[in-house]
Scaffold this motif. Structure first.
Motif, PDB file in Angstrom:
ATOM      1  N   LYS A   1       0.871  -1.170   0.000  1.00 37.46           N
ATOM      2  CA  LYS A   1       0.000   0.000   0.000  1.00 37.46           C
ATOM      3  C   LYS A   1       0.904   1.215   0.000  1.00 37.46           C
ATOM      4  O   LYS A   1       1.638   1.459   0.962  1.00 37.46           O
ATOM      5  CB  LYS A   1      -0.891   0.004   1.244  1.00 37.46           C
TER       6      LYS A   1
ATOM      7  N   VAL B   1       0.979  -5.320   2.158  1.00 37.72           N
ATOM      8  CA  VAL B   1      -0.407  -5.770   2.353  1.00 37.72           C
ATOM      9  C   VAL B   1      -0.674  -7.107   1.659  1.00 37.72           C
ATOM     10  O   VAL B   1      -1.824  -7.552   1.588  1.00 37.72           O
ATOM     11  CB  VAL B   1      -1.413  -4.707   1.856  1.00 37.72           C
TER      12      VAL B   1
ATOM     13  N   ASN C   1      -3.832  -8.093  -0.762  1.00 31.59           N
ATOM     14  CA  ASN C   1      -5.029  -7.310  -0.449  1.00 31.59           C
ATOM     15  C   ASN C   1      -5.435  -6.376  -1.598  1.00 31.59           C
ATOM     16  O   ASN C   1      -6.623  -6.155  -1.841  1.00 31.59           O
ATOM     17  CB  ASN C   1      -4.791  -6.493   0.826  1.00 31.59           C
ATOM     18  N   ASN C   2      -4.417  -5.802  -2.298  1.00 35.87           N
ATOM     19  CA  ASN C   2      -4.735  -4.933  -3.443  1.00 35.87           C
ATOM     20  C   ASN C   2      -5.548  -5.688  -4.499  1.00 35.87           C
ATOM     21  O   ASN C   2      -6.465  -5.132  -5.111  1.00 35.87           O
ATOM     22  CB  ASN C   2      -3.455  -4.405  -4.079  1.00 35.87           C
TER      23      ASN C   2
ATOM     24  N   LYS D   1      -7.496  -8.342  -3.890  1.00 40.86           N
ATOM     25  CA  LYS D   1      -8.832  -8.624  -3.350  1.00 40.86           C
ATOM     26  C   LYS D   1      -9.751  -7.419  -3.545  1.00 40.86           C
ATOM     27  O   LYS D   1     -10.920  -7.559  -3.926  1.00 40.86           O
ATOM     28  CB  LYS D   1      -8.724  -8.962  -1.857  1.00 40.86           C
ATOM     29  N   ILE D   2      -9.193  -6.219  -3.266  1.00 42.50           N
ATOM     30  CA  ILE D   2      -9.988  -4.988  -3.459  1.00 42.50           C
ATOM     31  C   ILE D   2     -10.329  -4.812  -4.935  1.00 42.50           C
ATOM     32  O   ILE D   2     -11.442  -4.435  -5.295  1.00 42.50           O
ATOM     33  CB  ILE D   2      -9.199  -3.771  -2.938  1.00 42.50           C
TER      34      ILE D   2
ATOM     35  N   TYR E   1      -1.993   0.096  -5.597  1.00 36.48           N
ATOM     36  CA  TYR E   1      -3.235  -0.433  -6.160  1.00 36.48           C
ATOM     37  C   TYR E   1      -3.201  -0.357  -7.690  1.00 36.48           C
ATOM     38  O   TYR E   1      -3.618  -1.289  -8.385  1.00 36.48           O
ATOM     39  CB  TYR E   1      -4.411   0.361  -5.606  1.00 36.48           C
TER      40      TYR E   1
END
Length: 296
Positions: free
Chosen positions: A39, A50, A53-54, A56-57, A266
């Motif tokens: 992040k 992270v 997680n990027n 997943k978002i 991201y």
């Protein structure tokens, strides 16, 4: 001894290219994959790991899904229309005695010598609601009741407007490539098929298309990848992804997230998805279009 010298010579020739490829292609690609796990705003040294997680978002992001749909639409529809028209025009100008063949070749090829920014400016002027060419033409038929159409301001029309500009830009280039391939097919093959009763359409299906297939196959892969890049440039200049994100494609949404929204990590996660998608798509096209080479 001679074999060792030959091997050293080959290694010496390949080494510069290998080093350049590693420095400018492999290392940046690996860096992007690594940075997509952080992040990070991109402007400071503060970044936090992270993991995935990027990603997943990303797959829950409605704007990304919309940009994905737009990209798929432009890749499939624009590629099919562009390739079909380019092959058709190439066949007509190569096989038929059309008056002013050279004139048509030049006219079709002109869009290819224009930069994308010029093409975007031309189509922005054509689509302009008040004084644009399209609304002006429609107004001629219904001068009293015509309501101007917002070609790039309407969420339902904007992707079609971008698609039309992409088709116009690419037809001439691929038509010239197909003409070069079709011109190499010997006339005696067409003459022999004509004696057997084959018409123009049958000759196109049985002779022209199979003998030009290697060129079609190569250009298909090339165009699909360039479509992703050029659609980003057109969207960025003509609409900036608007209205309300309706015209975003892969790369424009990635650029927007990485550089305008300060979500660099991201944005790079999006870049990783685009990279894997492009790589997989190229492999799929290569597999689907594989045919035995026909020689004459």
């Amino acid at each position: 001894m001679r074999s060792k010298r030959k091997r050293r010579f080959i290694i010496a020739c390949l080494l510069p290219a290998f080093v350049l490829f590693t420095v400018f292609m492999v290392y940046p690609t690996i860096s992007i994959f690594m940075m997509s796990l952080y992040k990070w705003g991109g402007l400071s040294a503060n970044k936090s790991f992270v993991g995935l997680n990027n990603f997943k978002i990303l797959f829950k992001d409605a704007n990304f899904i919309k940009s994905f749909q737009n990209s798929i639409f432009l890749i499939v529809v624009v590629t099919l229309v562009t390739m079909t028209l380019a092959i058709f025009f190439a066949a007509v100008l190569t096989r038929e005695k059309v008056k002013g063949q050279n004139f048509f070749r030049i006219i079709f090829y002109i869009p290819n010598i224009l930069s994308v920014s010029v093409i975007a400016s031309i189509f922005s002027a054509i689509y302009e609601p008040q004084r644009g060419l399209l609304n002006g033409l429609f107004r001629l038929f219904r001068p009293d009741t015509w309501t101007n159409i917002q070609f790039t301001g309407n969420q339902k029309l904007v992707v079609y407007s971008i698609a039309f500009a992409l088709i116009w830009q690419a037809i001439g280039y691929y038509m010239v490539m197909y003409m070069s391939s079709m011109a190499q097919i010997p006339n005696h093959i067409y003459e022999a098929s004509g004696i057997d009763g084959a018409g123009r359409f049958r000759q196109f299906i049985d002779i022209t298309l199979p003998l030009s297939w290697d060129t079609v196959r190569t250009t298909l892969t090339f165009y699909v990848i360039s479509n992703i890049n050029i659609s980003f440039q057109l969207v960025n200049i003509m609409t900036q992804g608007g209205p309300d994100g309706a015209s975003h494609v892969f790369l424009s949404y990635m650029y927007n997230q990485a550089y305008n929204n300060s979500s660099y990590g991201y944005g790079l996660a999006l870049g990783v998805v685009v990279f894997i998608f492009s790589f997989g798509l190229s492999a799929l096209i290569n597999l689907v279009t594989k045919r035995d080479t026909i020689q004459y």
